[in-house]
Design an enzyme around this catalytic site. Structure first.
Site, short mmCIF file in Angstrom:
data_model
loop_
_atom_site.label_atom_id
_atom_site.label_comp_id
_atom_site.label_asym_id
_atom_site.label_seq_id
_atom_site.Cartn_x
_atom_site.Cartn_y
_atom_site.Cartn_z
N TRP A 183 -34.35 -36.50 -16.35
CA TRP A 183 -33.99 -35.29 -15.60
C TRP A 183 -35.08 -34.25 -15.80
O TRP A 183 -35.49 -33.99 -16.94
CB TRP A 183 -32.64 -34.71 -16.04
CG TRP A 183 -32.43 -33.38 -15.41
CD1 TRP A 183 -32.21 -33.14 -14.08
CD2 TRP A 183 -32.48 -32.10 -16.04
NE1 TRP A 183 -32.12 -31.78 -13.86
CE2 TRP A 183 -32.28 -31.13 -15.04
CE3 TRP A 183 -32.68 -31.68 -17.36
CZ2 TRP A 183 -32.27 -29.76 -15.32
CZ3 TRP A 183 -32.68 -30.32 -17.65
CH2 TRP A 183 -32.47 -29.38 -16.62
N GLU A 224 -32.04 -38.45 -12.49
CA GLU A 224 -30.93 -37.54 -12.25
C GLU A 224 -31.33 -36.41 -11.30
O GLU A 224 -32.26 -35.66 -11.59
CB GLU A 224 -30.46 -36.96 -13.59
CG GLU A 224 -29.29 -36.00 -13.48
CD GLU A 224 -28.82 -35.50 -14.86
OE1 GLU A 224 -29.44 -35.85 -15.88
OE2 GLU A 224 -27.82 -34.75 -14.89
N LYS A 226 -30.56 -32.89 -8.87
CA LYS A 226 -29.85 -31.62 -9.07
C LYS A 226 -30.07 -30.75 -7.85
O LYS A 226 -31.13 -30.81 -7.23
CB LYS A 226 -30.40 -30.93 -10.33
CG LYS A 226 -29.60 -29.70 -10.75
CD LYS A 226 -29.86 -29.37 -12.22
CE LYS A 226 -29.14 -28.09 -12.60
NZ LYS A 226 -29.17 -27.84 -14.04
N HIS A 284 -23.14 -38.78 -15.14
CA HIS A 284 -22.98 -37.70 -16.10
C HIS A 284 -21.68 -37.02 -15.71
O HIS A 284 -21.65 -36.19 -14.80
CB HIS A 284 -24.14 -36.71 -16.03
CG HIS A 284 -25.27 -37.05 -16.94
ND1 HIS A 284 -26.33 -36.23 -17.17
CD2 HIS A 284 -25.46 -38.15 -17.72
CE1 HIS A 284 -27.15 -36.81 -18.04
NE2 HIS A 284 -26.65 -37.98 -18.38
N ASP A 294 -21.17 -27.03 -16.97
CA ASP A 294 -21.00 -28.04 -18.02
C ASP A 294 -19.82 -27.75 -18.94
O ASP A 294 -19.94 -27.81 -20.17
CB ASP A 294 -22.30 -28.21 -18.83
CG ASP A 294 -23.41 -28.81 -18.00
OD1 ASP A 294 -23.32 -30.00 -17.67
OD2 ASP A 294 -24.35 -28.09 -17.62
C1 RNT Z 1 -29.08 -30.62 -16.64
C2 RNT Z 1 -28.75 -32.06 -16.63
C3 RNT Z 1 -29.13 -32.83 -17.87
C4 RNT Z 1 -28.84 -32.10 -19.15
C5 RNT Z 1 -28.99 -32.95 -20.40
C6 RNT Z 1 -29.01 -32.13 -21.63
O1 RNT Z 1 -28.53 -29.93 -15.59
O2 RNT Z 1 -27.41 -32.25 -16.35
O3 RNT Z 1 -28.55 -34.08 -17.84
O4 RNT Z 1 -27.56 -31.55 -19.14
O5 RNT Z 1 -30.07 -33.76 -20.27
ZN ZN Z 2 -26.63 -34.21 -16.52
#
Ligand code: RNT
Ligand code: ZN
Length: 416
Positions: A183, A224, A226, A284, A294
């Site tokens: 990420w 990942e 976003k 995730h 989160d």
């Molecule tokens: C950040 C991502 C990532 C982190 C971790 C700590 O928005 O979700 O996965 O939360 O790598």
């Molecule tokens: Zn994440």
């Protein structure tokens, strides 16, 4: 309360709709949840002292007792795992290296994680891994692997390469695959002129990172996406289209984070879709509250829908379930226990549905029955099956785990 008795009654009720609860529990027993180490110390890690969390992610709260050393973190994780039924693994970030050497991210080697591996062996669990492409001076520009500065780009390419080497070492030592998740927070606060070049640089850099082959028995890669992060509101290099396109064209996994999409977009719908085009998937599981906050995973509609997606079309075997939340305002061990147990409960609930019968009803076009039955099944005695599962696994039933966390807080955490 008689747990067996309640289970026997529940078993009968489920049997009447064609669901074998014993078989379901066997399936649940094998569903591995990868617990993220970073809930234990607010994403600090041990490699660098006093660095601020960057990359647009944030922990809030200052609940006492966070882990300050690898030993403390391992003890806390052991405590949490002792209160959770079923199977877990641990998901490590590169900044959690346990070493006396002073070493930067681009120079990390498997030896810096030897103590984690020894511990994982003792615990009989696997390890997953993540390069840490944030909270570091080389990430200060807001760009890492897609930076236009070659020096910066190369630093992160090296870090990512070393991370795969470390994951492959985990896989080999522990006899189960270690997923490496990539990420990158890269993006612009304000509207860019050129939306293509950073993505092209990220693509080329990733190709370089993946130019080394590892046995997929040992490690597999995921990227990942976003939608935005704090400080990168207008443009994120690793967008969903970027990551899906990259993963599909390179035979990699996507990592779908529940907090990384527009507020009304849900990953439960993306899971079966992405898996049409990739062999495997990483999740995730998180809980965004108004933004990618989160929060600790609760048993809300989306969690149930995620579990439904995995179970109803048999996608569990092709999906690596990881958790990703970090709440510093409550007991951190409780946060792990709540989130992980909720993920398992959601899977159990999904597994307790007469899926084949419901599929037939759908194909027959009887949408009235589909809605009526699904709504009635919601009050079936799934809690009795869950309690029995906890008892069978020798972990506390119901709210009993909380007493143990409180005791650990008084005996251990409050003395830190
Ligand atoms: C950040 C991502 C990532 C982190 C971790 C700590 O928005 O979700 O996965 O939360 O790598
Ligand atoms: Zn994440």
């Amino acid at each position: 309360m008689n747990i067996e008795k309640a289970y026997e009654l529940a078993k009968e009720q489920y049997a009447a709709i064609g669901v074998d609860t014993d078989k379901v529990l066997e399936k649940l027993q094998n569903a591995v949840i990868s617990m993220h180490c970073w809930q234990g110390d607010d994403v600090n890690g041990f490699l660098f002292k006093d660095v601020a969390l960057s990359g647009g992610i944030q922990t809030t709260g200052n609940y006492p007792g966070k882990a300050n050393t690898p030993e403390e973190l391992r003890a806390d994780i052991e405590k949490a795992m002792s209160l959770i039924p079923g199977k877990q693994k641990l998901n490590l970030h590169a900044i959690y290296a346990d070493t006396d050497e002073k070493v930067d991210l681009d120079k990390l080697e498997p030896r810096h994680f030897e103590r984690w591996v020894e511990w994982a062996k003792k615990m009989g669990i696997g390890l997953d891994f993540n390069p840490t492409c944030f909270s570091h001076p080389m990430a200060d520009s807001g760009f890492t692997i897609s930076s236009s500065d070659e020096k910066v780009r190369n630093f992160w390419i090296e870090h990512c390469k070393q991370s795969r080497k470390i994951a492959a070492y985990f896989g080999k030592e522990l006899g189960q695959v270690s997923v490496t998740n990539f990420w990158f927070p890269d993006g612009y606060k304000d509207i860019p002129i050129d939306r293509e070049s950073p993505r092209r640089r990220m693509m080329t850099a990733l190709d370089e990172v993946f130019s080394v082959d590892y046995d997929p028995k040992y490690t597999k890669d995921a990227i990942e996406s976003k939608v935005f992060g704090i400080g990168a509101e207008s443009y994120t290099v690793g967008s969903n289209e970027f990551c899906v396109g990259y993963a599909v064209s390179r035979g990699k996994m996507c990592c779908l984070d529940a907090g990384h999409f527009h507020p009304t977009e849900v990953i439960s719908d993306k899971i079966p879709t992405v898996l049409l085009y990739t062999d495997e998937l990483l999740l995730h599981v998180s809980r965004p509250v108004r933004w990618d906050s989160d929060h600790v995973v609760i048993m809300d509609d989306e969690l149930l829908a995620i579990a439904d997606s995995l179970v109803r079309t048999n996608l569990l075997e092709r999906t690596h379930i990881g958790l990703d939340f970090f709440d510093a305002s409550i007991n951190r061990i409780a946060a792990w226990v709540i989130g992980t147990r909720n993920m398992q409960k959601a899977l159990l609930r999904a597994m307790l549905q007469p899926i084949e019968a419901l599929k037939k009803i759908e194909l027959d076009g009887d949408y009235t029955s589909r809605l009526a039955l699904i709504e009635e099944y919601k009050t079936y005695p799934f809690g009795a099956v869950w309690d029995y599962f906890c008892q069978k696994n020798n972990v506390p039933v119901g709210t009993d785990w909380l007493k143990e966390v409180k005791k650990y807080e008084a005996d251990v955490l409050s003395k830190r």
